[in-house]
Motif scaffolding. Structure first.
Motif, PDB file in Angstrom:
ATOM      1  N   VAL A   1      22.533  86.110  50.085  1.00 21.31           N
ATOM      2  CA  VAL A   1      23.458  87.074  49.435  1.00 21.31           C
ATOM      3  C   VAL A   1      24.753  87.054  50.156  1.00 21.31           C
ATOM      4  O   VAL A   1      24.294  87.394  51.478  1.00 21.31           O
ATOM      5  CB  VAL A   1      22.853  88.562  48.984  1.00 21.31           C
ATOM      6  CG1 VAL A   1      23.644  89.424  48.397  1.00 21.31           C
ATOM      7  CG2 VAL A   1      21.503  88.265  48.427  1.00 21.31           C
TER       8      VAL A   1
ATOM      9  N   GLN B   1      23.208  89.813  54.893  1.00 20.13           N
ATOM     10  CA  GLN B   1      23.880  91.124  55.637  1.00 20.13           C
ATOM     11  C   GLN B   1      22.598  91.981  56.272  1.00 20.13           C
ATOM     12  O   GLN B   1      21.436  91.752  55.678  1.00 20.13           O
ATOM     13  CB  GLN B   1      24.709  92.050  54.939  1.00 20.13           C
ATOM     14  CG  GLN B   1      25.229  92.903  55.250  1.00 20.13           C
ATOM     15  CD  GLN B   1      26.072  93.869  54.218  1.00 20.13           C
ATOM     16  OE1 GLN B   1      25.801  94.727  53.766  1.00 20.13           O
ATOM     17  NE2 GLN B   1      27.446  93.263  54.094  1.00 20.13           N
TER      18      GLN B   1
ATOM     19  N   SER C   1      21.939  94.844  55.949  1.00 20.74           N
ATOM     20  CA  SER C   1      21.105  95.757  54.934  1.00 20.74           C
ATOM     21  C   SER C   1      20.223  94.902  54.259  1.00 20.74           C
ATOM     22  O   SER C   1      19.249  95.626  53.835  1.00 20.74           O
ATOM     23  CB  SER C   1      22.288  96.048  53.862  1.00 20.74           C
ATOM     24  OG  SER C   1      23.017  94.795  53.598  1.00 20.74           O
TER      25      SER C   1
ATOM     26  N   ARG D   1      39.526  94.347  36.550  1.00 23.03           N
ATOM     27  CA  ARG D   1      38.535  95.340  36.383  1.00 23.03           C
ATOM     28  C   ARG D   1      39.236  96.769  36.540  1.00 23.03           C
ATOM     29  O   ARG D   1      38.876  97.768  35.877  1.00 23.03           O
ATOM     30  CB  ARG D   1      37.578  95.299  37.655  1.00 23.03           C
ATOM     31  CG  ARG D   1      36.535  96.198  37.502  1.00 23.03           C
ATOM     32  CD  ARG D   1      35.474  96.128  38.651  1.00 23.03           C
ATOM     33  NE  ARG D   1      36.338  95.889  40.018  1.00 23.03           N
ATOM     34  CZ  ARG D   1      35.973  94.941  40.822  1.00 23.03           C
ATOM     35  NH1 ARG D   1      34.927  94.075  40.970  1.00 23.03           N
ATOM     36  NH2 ARG D   1      36.829  94.696  41.864  1.00 23.03           N
TER      37      ARG D   1
ATOM     38  N   GLY E   1      30.446  98.568  46.324  1.00 22.35           N
ATOM     39  CA  GLY E   1      31.808  97.595  46.387  1.00 22.35           C
ATOM     40  C   GLY E   1      32.995  98.293  45.930  1.00 22.35           C
ATOM     41  O   GLY E   1      33.167  99.201  45.702  1.00 22.35           O
TER      42      GLY E   1
ATOM     43  N   ASP F   1      28.031  92.663  38.184  1.00 22.83           N
ATOM     44  CA  ASP F   1      26.897  91.516  38.015  1.00 22.83           C
ATOM     45  C   ASP F   1      26.185  91.167  39.022  1.00 22.83           C
ATOM     46  O   ASP F   1      24.922  91.073  38.875  1.00 22.83           O
ATOM     47  CB  ASP F   1      27.809  90.312  37.580  1.00 22.83           C
ATOM     48  CG  ASP F   1      28.807  89.618  38.119  1.00 22.83           C
ATOM     49  OD1 ASP F   1      30.091  90.576  38.202  1.00 22.83           O
ATOM     50  OD2 ASP F   1      28.873  88.772  38.858  1.00 22.83           O
ATOM     51  N   GLY F   2      26.644  91.221  40.272  1.00 23.19           N
ATOM     52  CA  GLY F   2      25.877  91.184  41.580  1.00 23.19           C
ATOM     53  C   GLY F   2      24.723  92.097  41.593  1.00 23.19           C
ATOM     54  O   GLY F   2      23.543  91.850  42.038  1.00 23.19           O
TER      55      GLY F   2
ATOM     56  N   MET G   1      20.618  91.902  41.205  1.00 21.85           N
ATOM     57  CA  MET G   1      19.951  92.288  42.433  1.00 21.85           C
ATOM     58  C   MET G   1      18.562  93.199  41.920  1.00 21.85           C
ATOM     59  O   MET G   1      17.784  93.232  42.661  1.00 21.85           O
ATOM     60  CB  MET G   1      20.728  92.881  43.579  1.00 21.85           C
ATOM     61  CG  MET G   1      19.923  93.252  44.754  1.00 21.85           C
ATOM     62  SD  MET G   1      21.174  93.765  46.195  1.00 21.85           S
ATOM     63  CE  MET G   1      21.436  92.210  46.909  1.00 21.85           C
TER      64      MET G   1
ATOM     65  N   ASN H   1      32.543  89.994  36.624  1.00 26.04           N
ATOM     66  CA  ASN H   1      33.772  88.744  37.054  1.00 26.04           C
ATOM     67  C   ASN H   1      32.992  87.593  37.321  1.00 26.04           C
ATOM     68  O   ASN H   1      33.712  86.700  38.293  1.00 26.04           O
ATOM     69  CB  ASN H   1      34.450  89.489  38.121  1.00 26.04           C
ATOM     70  CG  ASN H   1      33.651  90.091  39.490  1.00 26.04           C
ATOM     71  OD1 ASN H   1      32.608  89.813  39.423  1.00 26.04           O
ATOM     72  ND2 ASN H   1      34.454  90.669  40.492  1.00 26.04           N
TER      73      ASN H   1
ATOM     74  N   VAL I   1      31.573  86.765  40.185  1.00 26.04           N
ATOM     75  CA  VAL I   1      31.456  86.812  41.498  1.00 26.04           C
ATOM     76  C   VAL I   1      31.097  87.942  42.029  1.00 26.04           C
ATOM     77  O   VAL I   1      30.997  88.884  41.855  1.00 26.04           O
ATOM     78  CB  VAL I   1      32.983  86.227  41.925  1.00 26.04           C
ATOM     79  CG1 VAL I   1      33.361  84.833  41.521  1.00 26.04           C
ATOM     80  CG2 VAL I   1      33.754  87.136  41.852  1.00 26.04           C
ATOM     81  N   TYR I   2      30.752  87.673  43.477  1.00 23.17           N
ATOM     82  CA  TYR I   2      30.519  88.827  44.473  1.00 23.17           C
ATOM     83  C   TYR I   2      31.825  89.164  45.029  1.00 23.17           C
ATOM     84  O   TYR I   2      32.260  88.544  46.229  1.00 23.17           O
ATOM     85  CB  TYR I   2      29.624  88.635  45.624  1.00 23.17           C
ATOM     86  CG  TYR I   2      28.203  88.153  45.144  1.00 23.17           C
ATOM     87  CD1 TYR I   2      27.287  89.261  44.904  1.00 23.17           C
ATOM     88  CD2 TYR I   2      27.889  86.902  44.771  1.00 23.17           C
ATOM     89  CE1 TYR I   2      25.847  89.030  44.478  1.00 23.17           C
ATOM     90  CE2 TYR I   2      26.388  86.837  44.313  1.00 23.17           C
ATOM     91  CZ  TYR I   2      25.481  87.585  44.110  1.00 23.17           C
ATOM     92  OH  TYR I   2      24.056  87.482  43.738  1.00 23.17           O
ATOM     93  N   GLY I   3      32.726  89.885  44.083  1.00 26.03           N
ATOM     94  CA  GLY I   3      34.240  90.002  44.602  1.00 26.03           C
ATOM     95  C   GLY I   3      34.301  90.887  45.924  1.00 26.03           C
ATOM     96  O   GLY I   3      35.311  90.381  46.709  1.00 26.03           O
TER      97      GLY I   3
END
Ligand SMILES: Cc1ncc(C[n+]2csc(CCOP(=O)(O)OP(=O)(O)O)c2C)c(N)n1
Length: 387
Positions: free
Chosen positions: A32, A80, A82, A204, A225, A272-273, A277, A300, A302-304
């Protein structure tokens, strides 16, 4: 993007580090994303010699890596710190128990106590977590990076166990290579889709502006985020819960609020990410069926927040999953008017509701949330009480 220390002179480039990994024999990458390895992921995604498979959770990446090793690949998990917490059980009762080699490349957010609040405790305990697991690790430096990767490759196979490389800020370059365009849907998947494809044109931020303007005093739980940050820049409401840590939990938190206050329409602003999850919560929402929950997903693809790495929502329709999970009303929108109309109608009718808002990957330049976590808690609790 959210990173502790952007560009640093003399840092190892993503391309160089990808080269170290490939030379050491790693041939399958999953994980991730974290903004600290955004350049590395771009290189791995585009390399003809590597495959990078986005995972929905870090523990799922540990599982995938173990399976890949059983199939005779040499896996590396990019995560990460986390996500190291998320992965403790997978490491303890899968990788370590069976003895399955893998490199864990763990970004060290909260290093030396200098980072956003959500990273501080995890940053402090990261080496201890590895020590508790008895998992060998080295802390990467610019000078030793090639040798550290070679050490990890040898050690993981010799021990038949995962080993970790901890990546502090400033060792790897970030923000020097651009992520590719948002990916097209995977071949085969689009053909099976029964829903018409959605073409995003709304950012967004524009979507948030439209939907927030129409709100009254309803509680809104935000995913982590840039969703938090952009919404804060539009309107800082006491009824906004900014979930600045624990990725994926916004829907669970929103479900808790909705069940505790069945008299109040409760909104979740998700990504979305984040949804991917914590997909199981879609099933829980469907089963518990709180009529007052409106789950808005700004998708979007993606993991923006960590550099626009592709997410699986480019190939999987999240609204179809929500419908299958039992949400009462499901909609997909691409323009502001439809979004406002849809959310307005949902707030006034029985749900649970799910709105997929297909948005572009554009990200506004907005500051971090200035409130401390206890301030966010207290304002929100009082705001919900008086809503
Ligand atoms: C467990 C965990 N893994 C990784 C991260 C790093 N991270 C922060 S925000 C984010 C992306 C969230 O993606 P999405 O929900 O699609 O929202 P977007 O950033 O695109 O707005 C990631 C991967 C994290 N905070 N926690």
């Amino acid at each position: 993007m959210t990173g502790p220390a952007p560009r640093a002179e003399g840092a190892v480039s993503g391309a160089r580090f990808a080269g170290f990994l490939l030379e050491a024999g790693f041939d399958l990458f999953t994980g991730v994303p974290c903004s600290m390895i955004e350049d590395l992921i771009v290189e791995l995604e585009s390399s003809p010699h590597a495959s990078y498979l986005p995972a929905v959770r870090e523990d799922a990446a540990v599982g995938l890596a173990g399976g890949a090793w059983l199939g005779e690949r040499r896996p590396a998990v990019l995560l990460q710190n986390s996500g190291l917490g998320t992965s403790l059980n997978a490491l303890a009762s899968f990788s370590l128990m069976y003895g399955l080699p893998a490199l864990l490349l763990v970004t060290w957010r909260g290093h030396e106590g200098r980072d956003a609040p959500e990273h501080l405790l995890t940053g402090e305990i990261t080496p201890h977590l590895l020590e508790l697991l008895d998992l060998p690790y080295r802390v990467l430096s610019r000078e030793s990076a090639a040798a550290d990767v070679a050490w990890a490759a040898g050690e993981t196979e010799a021990r038949l166990a995962p080993v970790a490389l901890l990546l502090p800020p400033g060792v790897l370059a970030t923000g020097e290579v651009a992520a590719g365009e948002a990916p097209p849907s995977a071949p085969g998947v689009a053909a099976r889709a029964t829903r018409p494809p959605l073409t995003p044109s709304l950012s967004r931020l524009a979507a948030l502006r439209a939907v927030v303007k129409d709100l009254d005093r309803e509680p809104v739980v935000h995913a982590n985020g840039y969703i938090c940050r952009e919404s804060f820049s539009v309107a800082d409401r006491p009824q906004n819960f900014y979930m600045i840590g624990s990725m994926g939990l916004a829907s669970s938190i929103g479900l808790g609020v909705a069940l505790a206050r069945p008299d109040l329409p409760t909104l979740v602003f998700d990504g979305d990410g984040n949804v991917l999850m914590n997909l199981g919560t879609l099933a829980q929402v469907g089963a518990v069926a709180p009529p007052n929950l409106v789950h808005v997903v700004f998708d979007n693809s993606v993991y923006g927040s960590t550099g626009n790495q592709r997410s699986l929502s480019a190939s999987v329709r999240l609204d179809a999953l929500a419908e299958a999970a039992g949400y009462r009303r499901v909609a997909a929108v691409t323009d502001a008017d439809a979004l406002v109309e849809t959310v307005r109608a949902m707030r006034r009718s029985d749900g649970p509701h799910f709105v997929l808002v297909k948005v572009t990957t554009e990200e506004a330049s907005v500051p971090r949330i200035p409130h401390t976590p206890p301030e966010i808690r207290d304002r929100f609790r009082a705001g919900v009480r008086t809503a």
